[in-house]
Design a protein around this motif. Structure first.
Motif, PDB file in Angstrom:
ATOM      1  N   LEU A   1       0.827  -1.203   0.000  1.00  0.00           N
ATOM      2  CA  LEU A   1       0.000   0.000   0.000  1.00  0.00           C
ATOM      3  C   LEU A   1       0.864   1.256   0.000  1.00  0.00           C
ATOM      4  O   LEU A   1       0.477   2.273  -0.589  1.00  0.00           O
ATOM      5  CB  LEU A   1      -0.925  -0.013   1.234  1.00  0.00           C
ATOM      6  N   ARG A   2       2.032   1.185   0.606  1.00  0.00           N
ATOM      7  CA  ARG A   2       2.926   2.343   0.620  1.00  0.00           C
ATOM      8  C   ARG A   2       3.306   2.783  -0.782  1.00  0.00           C
ATOM      9  O   ARG A   2       3.498   3.982  -1.043  1.00  0.00           O
ATOM     10  CB  ARG A   2       4.193   1.990   1.419  1.00  0.00           C
ATOM     11  N   ASP A   3       3.414   1.820  -1.712  1.00  0.00           N
ATOM     12  CA  ASP A   3       3.816   2.144  -3.082  1.00  0.00           C
ATOM     13  C   ASP A   3       2.631   2.607  -3.941  1.00  0.00           C
ATOM     14  O   ASP A   3       2.833   3.005  -5.095  1.00  0.00           O
ATOM     15  CB  ASP A   3       4.457   0.911  -3.736  1.00  0.00           C
ATOM     16  N   LEU A   4       1.447   2.547  -3.391  1.00  0.00           N
ATOM     17  CA  LEU A   4       0.246   2.965  -4.138  1.00  0.00           C
ATOM     18  C   LEU A   4      -0.377   4.246  -3.586  1.00  0.00           C
ATOM     19  O   LEU A   4      -1.158   4.887  -4.283  1.00  0.00           O
ATOM     20  CB  LEU A   4      -0.812   1.859  -4.100  1.00  0.00           C
ATOM     21  N   SER A   5      -0.033   4.598  -2.340  1.00  0.00           N
ATOM     22  CA  SER A   5      -0.682   5.731  -1.690  1.00  0.00           C
ATOM     23  C   SER A   5       0.341   6.711  -1.133  1.00  0.00           C
ATOM     24  O   SER A   5       1.294   6.305  -0.460  1.00  0.00           O
ATOM     25  CB  SER A   5      -1.595   5.230  -0.553  1.00  0.00           C
ATOM     26  N   LYS A   6       0.111   7.996  -1.394  1.00  0.00           N
ATOM     27  CA  LYS A   6       0.958   9.035  -0.819  1.00  0.00           C
ATOM     28  C   LYS A   6       0.658   9.261   0.663  1.00  0.00           C
ATOM     29  O   LYS A   6       1.441   9.924   1.352  1.00  0.00           O
ATOM     30  CB  LYS A   6       0.740  10.346  -1.588  1.00  0.00           C
ATOM     31  N   ASP A   7      -0.452   8.707   1.130  1.00  0.00           N
ATOM     32  CA  ASP A   7      -0.840   8.878   2.529  1.00  0.00           C
ATOM     33  C   ASP A   7      -0.138   7.887   3.451  1.00  0.00           C
ATOM     34  O   ASP A   7      -0.195   8.029   4.677  1.00  0.00           O
ATOM     35  CB  ASP A   7      -2.359   8.718   2.678  1.00  0.00           C
TER      36      ASP A   7
ATOM     37  N   GLY B   1      -7.065   6.802   3.358  1.00  0.00           N
ATOM     38  CA  GLY B   1      -6.235   7.478   2.368  1.00  0.00           C
ATOM     39  C   GLY B   1      -6.725   7.191   0.965  1.00  0.00           C
ATOM     40  O   GLY B   1      -7.849   6.707   0.756  1.00  0.00           O
ATOM     41  N   THR B   2      -5.882   7.480  -0.017  1.00  0.00           N
ATOM     42  CA  THR B   2      -6.202   7.259  -1.431  1.00  0.00           C
ATOM     43  C   THR B   2      -5.083   6.470  -2.077  1.00  0.00           C
ATOM     44  O   THR B   2      -3.896   6.766  -1.865  1.00  0.00           O
ATOM     45  CB  THR B   2      -6.384   8.595  -2.164  1.00  0.00           C
ATOM     46  N   LEU B   3      -5.456   5.449  -2.853  1.00  0.00           N
ATOM     47  CA  LEU B   3      -4.462   4.658  -3.579  1.00  0.00           C
ATOM     48  C   LEU B   3      -4.711   4.793  -5.072  1.00  0.00           C
ATOM     49  O   LEU B   3      -5.842   4.974  -5.516  1.00  0.00           O
ATOM     50  CB  LEU B   3      -4.486   3.195  -3.134  1.00  0.00           C
TER      51      LEU B   3
END
Length: 246
Positions: free
Chosen positions: A183-189, A207-209
């Protein structure tokens, strides 16, 4: 010798009366004029009767016309009032339906919240401790972009806090090859592979992905790990189609 004398011609003597013919002609003219005047007077009398009847009929028709116009105005006003009332009724009905729908949604939300808290405070014997309660996805305005909300709960013993980290991975296919994306690689949050948590009852991770191009998501895997004396692990996998079918 025969008598050849012609018989004597007879003559009628007519008294000559000068002016007699003129008087007779004048009398005829006078009778004719009197007859004409009498006929004209009779015609005028009859015409006057007819005209009076026409005038009376005209007055009656005018009164009926005025009455019809008045009735028409009243009927038209009633129709306008009915139309206005109909619009007001429709607006009131629409407002009532909207209010009812909002109340029903609110009731459903409250029931869901009540069930949520009941499960936390009074769980079954098989569901205690750290739990991955739910994951929700909602399409964002950008293509391939999704808003997410992950809910973690502590069921049963809520007297003390529970802390740890939760990892979220999206599993899918790219170029017909299986791929796992954190998820870290898909979301700036999200900044870390493991999102830290600390709570007594529940905690949301939101957050947003954004999915990469040519990537077909299939599942979302969530693994939560509690540390300390409440050390435990909760894991749950969500089907992507189930999350996005709305």
């Amino acid at each position: 010798m025969s008598d050849s004398r012609k018989p004597a011609e007879e003559y009628v003597v007519v008294r000559h009366r000068p002016g007699h013919r003129i008087r007779r002609t004048a009398i005829l003219l006078i009778f004719t004029l009197v007859a004409a005047i009498a006929g004209y007077a009779g015609g005028l009398a009859q015409s006057g009767f007819r005209l009076s009847n026409v005038a009376a009929s005209n007055d009656t028709l005018q009164e009926e016309l005025d009455t019809l116009r008045s009735d028409f105005r009243e009927t038209r006003q009633k129709l306008v009032n009915l139309e206005r009332g109909k619009v007001i009724d429709q607006q009131a009905l629409g407002s009532a339906r909207k209010t009812i729908a909002e109340l029903e949604n609110r009731i459903a939300s409250l029931k869901s919240d009540l069930t949520f808290y009941k499960n936390i405070m009074a769980p079954s014997e098989t569901s205690k401790g750290l739990q991955v309660d739910s994951l929700a996805l909602a399409r964002d305005y950008e293509p391939g972009s999704w808003d997410f909300k992950l809910v973690l709960t502590q069921v049963g013993n809520n007297k003390s806090y529970i802390s740890g980290v939760v990892a979220v991975n999206v599993i899918g296919l790219r170029d017909e090859q299986k791929e796992v994306i954190a998820l870290r690689d898909l979301s700036k949050d999200i900044e870390d592979l493991g999102v830290k948590f600390r709570f007594r009852f529940f905690q949301n991770v939101e957050g947003t992905l954004v999915l990469p191009d040519n990537f077909q998501p299939l599942e979302v895997q969530v693994v939560a790990q509690a540390d300390g004396r409440k050390s435990s692990q909760a894991e749950r996998t969500f089907d992507w189609d189930d999350l996005t079918e709305k």
